[in-house]
Design an enzyme around this catalytic site. Structure first.
Site, PDB file in Angstrom:
ATOM      1  N   THR A 114       0.849  -1.194   0.000  1.00 39.88           N
ATOM      2  CA  THR A 114       0.000   0.000   0.000  1.00 39.88           C
ATOM      3  C   THR A 114       0.879   1.236   0.000  1.00 39.88           C
ATOM      4  O   THR A 114       1.566   1.516   0.982  1.00 39.88           O
ATOM      5  CB  THR A 114      -0.922   0.013   1.227  1.00 39.88           C
ATOM      6  N   LYS A 137      -7.042   0.308  -3.189  1.00 38.34           N
ATOM      7  CA  LYS A 137      -6.475  -0.183  -1.932  1.00 38.34           C
ATOM      8  C   LYS A 137      -6.540   0.879  -0.839  1.00 38.34           C
ATOM      9  O   LYS A 137      -6.917   0.594   0.310  1.00 38.34           O
ATOM     10  CB  LYS A 137      -5.022  -0.613  -2.148  1.00 38.34           C
ATOM     11  N   LYS A 153      -0.134   5.562   8.565  1.00 39.32           N
ATOM     12  CA  LYS A 153       0.380   5.838   7.226  1.00 39.32           C
ATOM     13  C   LYS A 153      -0.717   5.680   6.189  1.00 39.32           C
ATOM     14  O   LYS A 153      -0.879   6.533   5.290  1.00 39.32           O
ATOM     15  CB  LYS A 153       1.549   4.900   6.919  1.00 39.32           C
TER      16      LYS A 153
END
Length: 231
Positions: free
Chosen positions: A32, A108, A177
């Site tokens: 990701t 994603k 993140k």
């Protein structure tokens, strides 16, 4: 790979993956990362006569071990065709999202945002019923046996009820993140994500308390402590 910098370090340089790929070779990123680095790597690979494919995976470590991942994939149709047997070997379902690798990255990023929003909802609901003296395990069993039967609610709800935050399948720093990736992707196209802002702050609360090693299910711990409950 943990993020953009890790991907760039792995790909570029004389010892990087790109240098080791033959002409027409394929670099498939399954982690990701941001839309920006996805576009950057697409251009870098194209300039080198190679292909970049985005194929980030949905699934915790046990899903990967059991070849049960879900995979959005995007990139050159020719390149995707060539790697499909590999994707089929590690996943239970792979869906193509066109020729632009950034589209798979966006799928994603947005999917991880949905996952985090669901965990935050679980965390707050479980804190609410606990504060009213209701058995959280009985509550979770009822909910997951009726309206909320998806594996996500069972897995993360169970972790919150049992206060089982270690070992982390996906630790808070990585979760934060991903939240930041969602906020950045939204800002790029002027889409408000107020829930993402809230979830970012919840993760920051956890990190401020030294919970770096805890799983993102620790949103339940944050909600419990905010409600004055033992966490």
């Amino acid at each position: 790979l943990a993020g953009d910098d890790a991907l760039r370090d792995m790909v570029e340089g004389p010892q990087g993956a790109l240098a080791g790929l033959p002409n027409g070779g394929i670099l498939a990123n399954m982690s990701t990362v941001s839309l920006a680095i996805t576009r950057e790597m697409t251009t870098v690979c194209q300039d080198a006569g190679k292909y970049f494919v985005a194929a980030p995976v949905f699934g915790r470590p046990d899903a990967a071990e059991g070849a049960k991942l879900f995979i959005p994939v995007a990139g050159s149709a020719q390149a995707v065709d060539r790697i499909m047997p590999l994707l089929d070997a590690v996943g239970q379902k792979t869906v193509r999202f066109g020729d632009d690798p950034a589209h798979a990255a966006a799928v994603k990023i947005s999917g991880n945002f949905m996952l985090q929003a669901a965990i935050e909802g679980l965390a707050e609901a479980l804190a609410l019923v606990r504060k009213h003296g209701i058995d959280p395990a009985q509550y979770l069993d009822f909910m997951t046996g009726s309206l909320f039967s998806a594996p996500l609610y069972r897995i993360y709800g169970g972790a919150i009820v049992e206060r089982r935050y270690e070992p982390a399948g996906f630790a808070l720093p990585l979760a934060l993140k991903d939240t930041k990736l969602a906020i950045a992707a939204a800002e790029e196209v002027a889409v408000p994500l107020p829930l993402a802002d809230l979830i970012r702050d919840r993760f920051l609360i956890g990190l401020s308390r030294g919970w770096d090693s805890l799983d993102m299910a620790a949103l339940g711990k944050v909600a419990a402590e905010n409600a004055g409950l033992e966490s």
